[in-house]
Design a protein around this motif. Sequence first.
Motif, short mmCIF file in Angstrom:
data_model
loop_
_atom_site.label_atom_id
_atom_site.label_comp_id
_atom_site.label_asym_id
_atom_site.label_seq_id
_atom_site.Cartn_x
_atom_site.Cartn_y
_atom_site.Cartn_z
N GLU A 184 45.86 36.35 0.50
CA GLU A 184 46.07 37.42 0.02
C GLU A 184 45.50 37.70 -1.52
O GLU A 184 46.16 37.89 -2.59
N ASN A 185 44.09 37.47 -1.52
CA ASN A 185 43.41 38.07 -2.69
C ASN A 185 42.31 38.77 -2.51
O ASN A 185 41.48 38.09 -1.54
N PRO A 186 41.93 39.97 -2.88
CA PRO A 186 40.80 40.64 -2.62
C PRO A 186 39.49 40.19 -3.43
O PRO A 186 38.51 40.55 -2.85
N ARG A 187 39.67 39.15 -4.05
CA ARG A 187 38.70 38.66 -4.65
C ARG A 187 38.28 37.12 -4.18
O ARG A 187 38.56 36.25 -4.69
N CYS A 188 37.76 37.25 -2.86
CA CYS A 188 37.35 36.14 -2.26
C CYS A 188 35.88 35.99 -1.99
O CYS A 188 35.14 37.14 -1.46
N VAL A 189 35.17 34.96 -2.37
CA VAL A 189 33.78 34.93 -2.26
C VAL A 189 33.14 33.78 -1.57
O VAL A 189 33.72 32.70 -1.36
N THR A 190 31.82 33.94 -1.04
CA THR A 190 31.30 32.92 -0.09
C THR A 190 30.91 31.77 -1.08
O THR A 190 29.98 32.24 -2.00
N LYS A 191 31.21 30.46 -1.02
CA LYS A 191 30.56 29.48 -1.91
C LYS A 191 29.38 28.46 -1.19
O LYS A 191 28.63 28.32 -1.56
N THR A 224 38.55 27.05 4.20
CA THR A 224 37.28 26.52 4.82
C THR A 224 37.41 26.90 6.39
O THR A 224 38.53 27.02 7.09
N LEU A 225 36.30 27.63 6.86
CA LEU A 225 36.29 28.43 8.28
C LEU A 225 35.29 27.83 8.86
O LEU A 225 34.19 27.34 8.50
N SER A 226 35.53 28.01 10.35
CA SER A 226 34.36 27.83 11.30
C SER A 226 34.25 29.05 12.08
O SER A 226 35.12 29.87 12.09
N CYS A 227 33.03 29.19 12.57
CA CYS A 227 32.69 30.58 13.10
C CYS A 227 31.84 30.27 14.43
O CYS A 227 30.90 29.70 14.53
N GLU A 228 32.15 31.18 15.47
CA GLU A 228 31.31 31.31 16.70
C GLU A 228 31.38 32.77 16.91
O GLU A 228 32.19 33.56 16.83
N VAL A 229 29.99 33.08 17.48
CA VAL A 229 29.88 34.47 17.67
C VAL A 229 29.39 34.40 19.30
O VAL A 229 28.47 33.37 19.52
N ARG A 230 29.84 35.34 19.93
CA ARG A 230 29.50 35.19 21.44
C ARG A 230 29.23 36.45 22.10
O ARG A 230 30.02 37.50 21.41
N ASN A 231 28.71 36.76 23.17
CA ASN A 231 28.13 37.80 23.92
C ASN A 231 29.62 38.05 24.45
O ASN A 231 30.29 37.47 25.31
N LYS A 232 30.33 39.12 24.26
CA LYS A 232 31.52 39.67 25.06
C LYS A 232 31.48 39.61 26.52
O LYS A 232 32.54 39.41 26.91
N MET A 233 30.59 40.03 27.10
CA MET A 233 30.45 40.54 28.53
C MET A 233 30.12 38.82 29.19
O MET A 233 30.65 38.74 30.34
N LYS A 237 30.94 25.20 9.11
CA LYS A 237 31.61 25.24 7.78
C LYS A 237 31.50 26.42 7.07
O LYS A 237 30.02 26.61 6.88
N ILE A 238 32.10 27.24 6.82
CA ILE A 238 32.14 28.49 5.64
C ILE A 238 33.18 28.14 4.74
O ILE A 238 34.35 28.17 5.16
N ILE A 239 32.85 27.98 3.38
CA ILE A 239 33.92 27.97 2.49
C ILE A 239 33.95 29.09 1.60
O ILE A 239 32.89 29.65 1.09
N ILE A 279 27.35 43.76 23.33
CA ILE A 279 28.42 43.60 22.43
C ILE A 279 28.84 42.22 22.28
O ILE A 279 29.12 41.31 23.20
N ILE A 280 28.89 41.90 21.00
CA ILE A 280 29.08 40.57 20.45
C ILE A 280 30.61 40.46 19.84
O ILE A 280 31.06 41.50 19.43
N GLU A 281 30.96 39.24 19.83
CA GLU A 281 32.46 39.26 19.04
C GLU A 281 32.22 38.15 18.32
O GLU A 281 31.64 37.02 18.55
N ILE A 282 33.00 38.11 17.03
CA ILE A 282 32.82 37.26 15.94
C ILE A 282 34.17 36.50 15.87
O ILE A 282 35.17 37.01 15.70
N GLY A 283 34.15 35.19 16.14
CA GLY A 283 35.45 34.34 15.97
C GLY A 283 35.22 33.71 14.74
O GLY A 283 34.45 33.22 14.54
N ILE A 284 36.68 33.47 13.87
CA ILE A 284 36.90 32.86 12.74
C ILE A 284 37.97 32.04 12.94
O ILE A 284 39.10 32.40 13.64
N LEU A 285 38.00 30.78 12.39
CA LEU A 285 38.87 29.67 12.43
C LEU A 285 39.07 29.05 11.45
O LEU A 285 38.30 28.62 10.70
N ALA A 286 40.37 28.98 10.59
CA ALA A 286 40.50 28.38 9.53
C ALA A 286 40.70 26.80 9.95
O ALA A 286 41.58 26.54 10.67
#
Length: 129
Positions: free
Chosen positions: A42-49, A81-90, A100-102, A65-72
């Motif tokens: 709930e803060n518009p000032r979040c940056v990638t560390k 801290t987040l993790s990410c997976e990108v996959r082909n939608k079809m 890890k993305i912080i 068509i790809i889809e981007i998944g994010i998980l806290a």
Amino acid sequence: MNFHTRKWVKPEDLNPNQSLFGGRLLQWIDEEAALYAIIQLENPRCVTKFISEINFIHSANQGDIIEIGILATAFGRTSITLSCEVRNKMTRQTIIKIDKIIMVSLDENGKPTPHGKTKIEYPHDRFPE
């Protein structure tokens, strides 16, 4: 993993090999991670560390068509801290994984600020009907 965003791979997204340019994909991931962090903290000032090792598993081609998944995965005092997976939608074939993305919550002076969050929240939980 929550898959919220879909992207259509267009000609302007391709590298000289005619597959999805990795830099374009990382741009999309960084934007998705920022949006996720902004909503969660709930803060518009979040940056990638920090972004950990990036594992390109399969490529994507024009028209995919790809889809981007994010998980806290963790909440720090000023970060999420987040993790990410990108996959082909079809095909559901994984294109990329990032463990890890912080993202850091900043105050109006650009300094890390505590966010007070400890778990994933959804907008419908904050604003009951």
